[in-house]
Design a protein around this motif. Structure first.
Motif, PDB file in Angstrom:
ATOM      1  N   UNK A 112      32.404  70.122  67.650  1.00 27.02           N
ATOM      2  CA  UNK A 112      33.239  69.442  66.670  1.00 27.02           C
ATOM      3  C   UNK A 112      32.570  68.238  66.023  1.00 27.02           C
ATOM      4  N   UNK A 113      31.296  67.988  66.334  1.00 25.62           N
ATOM      5  CA  UNK A 113      30.569  66.860  65.770  1.00 25.62           C
ATOM      6  C   UNK A 113      29.210  67.343  65.292  1.00 25.62           C
ATOM      7  N   UNK A 114      29.043  67.468  63.991  1.00 22.11           N
ATOM      8  CA  UNK A 114      27.839  68.088  63.438  1.00 22.11           C
ATOM      9  C   UNK A 114      27.235  67.233  62.334  1.00 22.11           C
ATOM     10  N   UNK A 115      25.919  67.319  62.204  1.00 19.01           N
ATOM     11  CA  UNK A 115      25.220  66.631  61.121  1.00 19.01           C
ATOM     12  C   UNK A 115      25.574  67.290  59.789  1.00 19.01           C
ATOM     13  N   UNK A 116      25.797  66.481  58.773  1.00 12.32           N
ATOM     14  CA  UNK A 116      26.136  66.993  57.447  1.00 12.32           C
ATOM     15  C   UNK A 116      24.872  67.456  56.736  1.00 12.32           C
ATOM     16  N   UNK A 117      24.770  68.744  56.488  1.00  5.24           N
ATOM     17  CA  UNK A 117      23.686  69.338  55.694  1.00  5.24           C
ATOM     18  C   UNK A 117      22.288  68.959  56.177  1.00  5.24           C
ATOM     19  N   UNK A 118      22.133  68.708  57.482  1.00  2.00           N
ATOM     20  CA  UNK A 118      20.826  68.352  58.036  1.00  2.00           C
ATOM     21  C   UNK A 118      20.141  67.236  57.256  1.00  2.00           C
ATOM     22  N   UNK A 119      20.920  66.258  56.833  1.00  2.00           N
ATOM     23  CA  UNK A 119      20.372  65.180  56.017  1.00  2.00           C
ATOM     24  C   UNK A 119      19.320  64.377  56.769  1.00  2.00           C
ATOM     25  N   UNK A 120      18.240  64.014  56.064  1.00  2.00           N
ATOM     26  CA  UNK A 120      17.210  63.170  56.658  1.00  2.00           C
ATOM     27  C   UNK A 120      17.184  61.788  56.012  1.00  2.00           C
ATOM     28  N   UNK A 121      18.044  61.537  55.037  1.00  2.00           N
ATOM     29  CA  UNK A 121      18.223  60.201  54.485  1.00  2.00           C
ATOM     30  C   UNK A 121      19.710  59.882  54.541  1.00  2.00           C
ATOM     31  N   UNK A 167      13.225  55.726  60.986  1.00  2.00           N
ATOM     32  CA  UNK A 167      12.659  55.512  59.648  1.00  2.00           C
ATOM     33  C   UNK A 167      11.546  54.464  59.734  1.00  2.00           C
ATOM     34  N   UNK A 168      10.351  54.836  59.294  1.00  2.00           N
ATOM     35  CA  UNK A 168       9.262  53.877  59.146  1.00  2.00           C
ATOM     36  C   UNK A 168       9.089  53.625  57.658  1.00  2.00           C
ATOM     37  N   UNK A 169       9.397  52.402  57.212  1.00  3.42           N
ATOM     38  CA  UNK A 169       9.405  52.113  55.765  1.00  3.42           C
ATOM     39  C   UNK A 169       8.306  51.134  55.372  1.00  3.42           C
ATOM     40  N   UNK A 191      18.120  55.695  50.485  1.00  4.48           N
ATOM     41  CA  UNK A 191      17.219  56.751  49.999  1.00  4.48           C
ATOM     42  C   UNK A 191      16.016  56.964  50.911  1.00  4.48           C
ATOM     43  N   UNK A 192      15.856  56.102  51.920  1.00  2.00           N
ATOM     44  CA  UNK A 192      14.725  56.244  52.845  1.00  2.00           C
ATOM     45  C   UNK A 192      14.823  57.562  53.613  1.00  2.00           C
ATOM     46  N   UNK A 193      13.674  58.161  53.882  1.00  6.55           N
ATOM     47  CA  UNK A 193      13.632  59.441  54.589  1.00  6.55           C
ATOM     48  C   UNK A 193      13.289  59.233  56.060  1.00  6.55           C
ATOM     49  N   UNK A 194      13.987  59.957  56.923  1.00  9.67           N
ATOM     50  CA  UNK A 194      13.723  59.872  58.362  1.00  9.67           C
ATOM     51  C   UNK A 194      12.390  60.544  58.664  1.00  9.67           C
ATOM     52  N   UNK A 195      11.329  59.751  58.804  1.00 11.45           N
ATOM     53  CA  UNK A 195       9.987  60.295  58.980  1.00 11.45           C
ATOM     54  C   UNK A 195       9.460  60.126  60.404  1.00 11.45           C
ATOM     55  N   UNK A 196      10.239  59.499  61.277  1.00 11.60           N
ATOM     56  CA  UNK A 196       9.877  59.415  62.692  1.00 11.60           C
ATOM     57  C   UNK A 196      10.656  60.445  63.500  1.00 11.60           C
TER      58      UNK A 196
END
Length: 365
Positions: free
Chosen positions: A113-122, A61-63, A71-76
């Protein structure tokens, strides 16, 4: 004279929006963002260091001039691959000395067995489902470096991976100077284990908060006509199961975390039989350890005996536990106690060197 068997058990504690940053790829002095990976050893990992770190997933995250918030978005980076040497599969560079960056990561990456929830970027989260077979379970790790500024980084960003799970095994031995020999046939643990939960990488917190799952069948109290029954839970883990076992326990611990693996004429010992559980508090709602064993007296083996004990303790994140069984006779009842001993929170670097941080606790349950 009737012989009564005693088993003493001790359990010891042997990871807003893009408008906050429009400029994310401009190079500041050609300084690429890199990481120094540390694998926290507070629970002692089940997987090798390299395999854990090489499969890490990272969010960047670059903020700009603002500090990170959920609420920050993963933009890097958004679930990119962070390798053991501290490089990410897509290169990014510092923008300037003053702006803020935040990095969140988890390991191992790309596990069923280890997955990202809903491809969240924040505020990224991972969902972990525990495999019912202990030897198939993985160690879940998480890491974070928040509000980092280039002016405070001498070389690379430190990423310390911590253990998100509790680790449990069972050991067994016999007390000194016993007339009887003891043979373990089976060890199982039934309880209200949390089979699946969501971990927030930002805080390393599990959504279900350690609350045990209710029994599928409630237990009953004894009456004049019927004996008491234990509650039955949906989850049972088997540490050991060999009805044909003839190995007599010694006064040294048999460690059921260790398995003998035979490959042709070669036999190796593999330490992978650790239960990697989502942290759960059994202080008010028990799990039960069941041990099936036989006794041997004057070369005659008894039929299988069964003993069941409550496991009333709080299994905490990042701690390793061992239930230690000691077989002895000459007492008239079966007792059970749980203690939590000092927990080693040393940190192992990617190169294998260690930084120690000792945390002492002594809790009597």
């Amino acid at each position: 004279m009737k012989k009564v068997i005693f088993l003493a058990i001790a359990a010891a504690a042997a990871l807003t929006a893009c408008s906050k940053s429009e400029v994310i790829d401009s190079k500041y002095g050609n300084d690429m963002i890199g990481f120094e990976n540390y694998l926290g050893r507070d629970a002692q990992t089940k997987a090798p260091i390299a395999s854990s770190i090489e499969t890490a997933g990272i969010y960047g995250f670059y903020t700009a001039g603002e500090k990170w918030d959920p609420s920050s978005t993963a933009n890097l980076w958004a679930n990119n691959t962070l390798s053991a040497d501290g490089k990410v599969d897509v290169e990014k560079y510092w923008t300037n000395d003053e702006d803020y960056y935040t990095f969140l990561a988890y390991a191992p990456k790309d596990q069923t067995n280890l997955t990202i929830v809903d491809n969240q970027t924040s505020d990224p989260k991972v969902n972990y489902t525990v495999d019912n077979t202990i030897t198939n379970q993985i160690d879940v790790l998480y890491a974070g470096a928040k509000d980092v500024q280039k002016k405070n980084i001498t070389d690379k960003v430190d990423m310390t991976f911590k253990h998100a799970l509790s680790r449990l095994t069972v050991n067994a031995k016999t007390a000194d100077e016993q007339a009887f020999d003891f043979i373990v046939k089976k060890i199982t643990l039934n309880g209200g284990f949390i089979e699946s939960d969501v971990l927030t990488l930002n805080e390393g917190v599990w959504a279900k908060g350690g609350t045990p799952v209710a029994p599928t069948t409630p237990g009953t109290e004894a009456t004049d006509d019927t004996p008491a029954t234990l509650p039955v839970y949906a989850t049972t883990y088997t540490f050991y199961d060999d009805e044909n076992n003839e190995a007599i326990l010694t006064t040294s611990n048999t460690e059921y975390a260790k398995r003998k693996v035979v490959d042709g004429e070669t036999t190796t010992e593999v330490a992978d039989n650790y239960l990697m559980m989502i942290p759960v508090n059994f202080t008010n709602q028990a799990a039960y350890l069941t041990v099936e064993y036989t006794t041997v007296y004057e070369k005659t083996e008894s039929t299988i005996n069964t003993a069941t004990f409550p496991v009333n303790t709080n299994f905490e994140k990042g701690k390793a536990y061992a239930i230690n069984l000691t077989f002895t006779k000459d007492v008239e009842k079966i007792e059970f106690n749980v203690t939590v001993d000092p927990c080693d929170e040393s940190t192992t670097n990617a190169d294998g060197t260690t930084d120690d941080h000792q945390k002492d606790e002594n809790i009597q349950a």
